[in-house]
Design a protein around this motif. Structure first.
Motif, PDB file in Angstrom:
ATOM      1  N   ASN A  19       0.974  -1.020  -0.028  1.00 54.71           N
ATOM      2  CA  ASN A  19      -0.430  -0.424   0.296  1.00 54.71           C
ATOM      3  C   ASN A  19       0.933   0.987  -0.472  1.00 54.71           C
ATOM      4  N   VAL A  20       2.120   1.247   0.052  1.00 54.75           N
ATOM      5  CA  VAL A  20       2.881   2.196  -0.102  1.00 54.75           C
ATOM      6  C   VAL A  20       2.828   3.031  -1.574  1.00 54.75           C
ATOM      7  N   ALA A  21       3.164   4.599  -1.153  1.00 50.69           N
ATOM      8  CA  ALA A  21       3.725   4.730  -2.195  1.00 50.69           C
ATOM      9  C   ALA A  21       4.211   6.333  -2.034  1.00 50.69           C
ATOM     10  N   LEU A  22       5.504   6.350  -2.375  1.00 52.62           N
ATOM     11  CA  LEU A  22       6.517   7.537  -2.694  1.00 52.62           C
ATOM     12  C   LEU A  22       5.758   9.329  -3.440  1.00 52.62           C
ATOM     13  N   VAL A  23       5.958  10.136  -2.774  1.00 51.32           N
ATOM     14  CA  VAL A  23       6.065  11.173  -3.601  1.00 51.32           C
ATOM     15  C   VAL A  23       6.514  12.341  -3.881  1.00 51.32           C
ATOM     16  N   GLY A  24       7.242  12.561  -4.797  1.00 53.05           N
ATOM     17  CA  GLY A  24       8.328  13.668  -5.324  1.00 53.05           C
ATOM     18  C   GLY A  24       7.781  15.338  -5.650  1.00 53.05           C
ATOM     19  N   PHE A  36       5.286  17.402  -9.755  1.00 52.92           N
ATOM     20  CA  PHE A  36       4.804  16.744  -8.822  1.00 52.92           C
ATOM     21  C   PHE A  36       4.055  15.471  -9.003  1.00 52.92           C
ATOM     22  N   ARG A  37       4.749  13.888  -8.311  1.00 53.05           N
ATOM     23  CA  ARG A  37       4.383  12.890  -8.589  1.00 53.05           C
ATOM     24  C   ARG A  37       3.864  11.855  -7.813  1.00 53.05           C
ATOM     25  N   VAL A  38       3.040  10.956  -7.811  1.00 57.03           N
ATOM     26  CA  VAL A  38       3.146   9.734  -7.131  1.00 57.03           C
ATOM     27  C   VAL A  38       3.004   8.420  -7.830  1.00 57.03           C
ATOM     28  N   GLU A  39       4.063   7.128  -7.021  1.00 53.00           N
ATOM     29  CA  GLU A  39       4.192   6.504  -7.811  1.00 53.00           C
ATOM     30  C   GLU A  39       5.033   5.147  -7.014  1.00 53.00           C
ATOM     31  N   THR A  40       4.325   3.849  -7.338  1.00 51.95           N
ATOM     32  CA  THR A  40       4.047   2.983  -6.385  1.00 51.95           C
ATOM     33  C   THR A  40       5.757   2.563  -6.284  1.00 51.95           C
ATOM     34  N   LEU A  41       5.910   1.514  -5.465  1.00 53.77           N
ATOM     35  CA  LEU A  41       7.096   1.013  -4.951  1.00 53.77           C
ATOM     36  C   LEU A  41       7.981  -0.243  -6.564  1.00 53.77           C
ATOM     37  N   ILE A  86       4.875   8.076   2.082  1.00 54.15           N
ATOM     38  CA  ILE A  86       6.335   8.682   1.703  1.00 54.15           C
ATOM     39  C   ILE A  86       6.461   9.662   0.621  1.00 54.15           C
ATOM     40  N   GLN A  87       7.343  11.049   1.590  1.00 56.75           N
ATOM     41  CA  GLN A  87       7.955  11.907   0.648  1.00 56.75           C
ATOM     42  C   GLN A  87       8.790  12.394   1.059  1.00 56.75           C
ATOM     43  N   ARG A 160      13.751   5.421  -3.706  1.00 57.71           N
ATOM     44  CA  ARG A 160      13.902   4.092  -3.631  1.00 57.71           C
ATOM     45  C   ARG A 160      14.827   3.198  -3.345  1.00 57.71           C
ATOM     46  N   ASP A 161      16.068   3.597  -3.962  1.00 55.93           N
ATOM     47  CA  ASP A 161      17.017   2.796  -3.702  1.00 55.93           C
ATOM     48  C   ASP A 161      17.728   3.572  -1.722  1.00 55.93           C
TER      49      ASP A 161
END
Length: 228
Positions: A19-24, A36-41, A86-87, A160-161
């Motif tokens: 259920n995690v999404a990364l935001v940058g 602005f961008r939201v991605e899954t792992l 997780i931003q 991610r890294d």
């Protein structure tokens, strides 16, 4: 060292959570807006928006009708905001997204996007470096994320890294056992008792090692946490 072990277990939990999404977010000087961008792992793009720069809007005559159409949509965020977010630190993309919607007069359906206190990457990374002293976070060269040559997608790849490298750190069985104990919280006094933890952490600095890793081209993480 218990806090470092907890940070490693936190990273492992992030990688195991579907259920995690990364935001940058990065600054695009060509269009004078924030990408602005939201991605899954796994790299699936859940949302991609151009956030307008609204600083000085009163002088520019910007009103609600000038805001992008998605900012007026009360359900725009629902495809990703209910995930575990997780931003990337420094840019504070979620706060920027909320500000744009607020300027457009949009009220969020259910709750708007937020990062939980326990998922503050900057705080977890300080513990991972075994340098929880906040003064340490203000030392070093640092990086200006607005001047980063990276795209938002490459920032999320770097994010991610970082999480993967944290998760891959070796822990002994004893370290894992101690880390899973409930941490002791010293009693607070005075005004601090009345301030929520999330408010206490607003403005805490991002470790320069993490900022360099996310936003500076060519930065690599050494095993001891340094950047070179």
């Amino acid at each position: 060292m218990d806090q470092r072990a907890r940070a490693v277990l936190w990273a492992r939990g992030i990688l195991a959570d579907p259920n995690v999404a990364l935001v940058g977010m990065t600054w695009d000087r060509e269009v004078h807006g924030f990408r602005f961008r939201v991605e899954t792992l796994q790299g699936q793009v859940l949302a991609e928006r151009l956030l307008p720069r609204i600083a000085g809007r009163s002088r520019l005559g910007v009103d609600r009708d000038d805001m992008p159409s998605w900012a007026h949509d009360e359900t725009d965020h629902l495809s990703w905001s209910e995930r575990r977010l997780i931003q990337a630190p420094l840019a504070n993309p979620i706060q920027a997204y909320r500000e744009i919607c607020r300027e457009a007069g949009t009220f969020f359906v259910r709750c708007g996007p937020e990062v939980s206190d326990g998922d503050d990457l900057a705080a977890q990374y300080r513990h991972f470096l075994a340098q929880p002293d906040l003064q340490r976070a203000n030392e070093g060269p640092g990086v200006d994320w607005r001047k980063s040559p990276r795209t938002t997608g490459s920032v999320l790849d770097a994010l991610r890294d970082v999480i993967r490298e944290m998760a891959q750190a070796d822990l002994s069985d004893d370290e894992i056992r101690r880390a899973k104990r409930r941490p002791r919280t010293p009693p607070l006094s005075g005004y601090a008792e009345r301030v929520r933890p999330s408010r206490q952490r607003q403005g805490l600095a991002c470790p320069p090692e993490l900022g360099m890793r996310l936003y500076a081209s060519g930065a690599t993480l050494f095993p001891n946490g340094g950047v070179g």
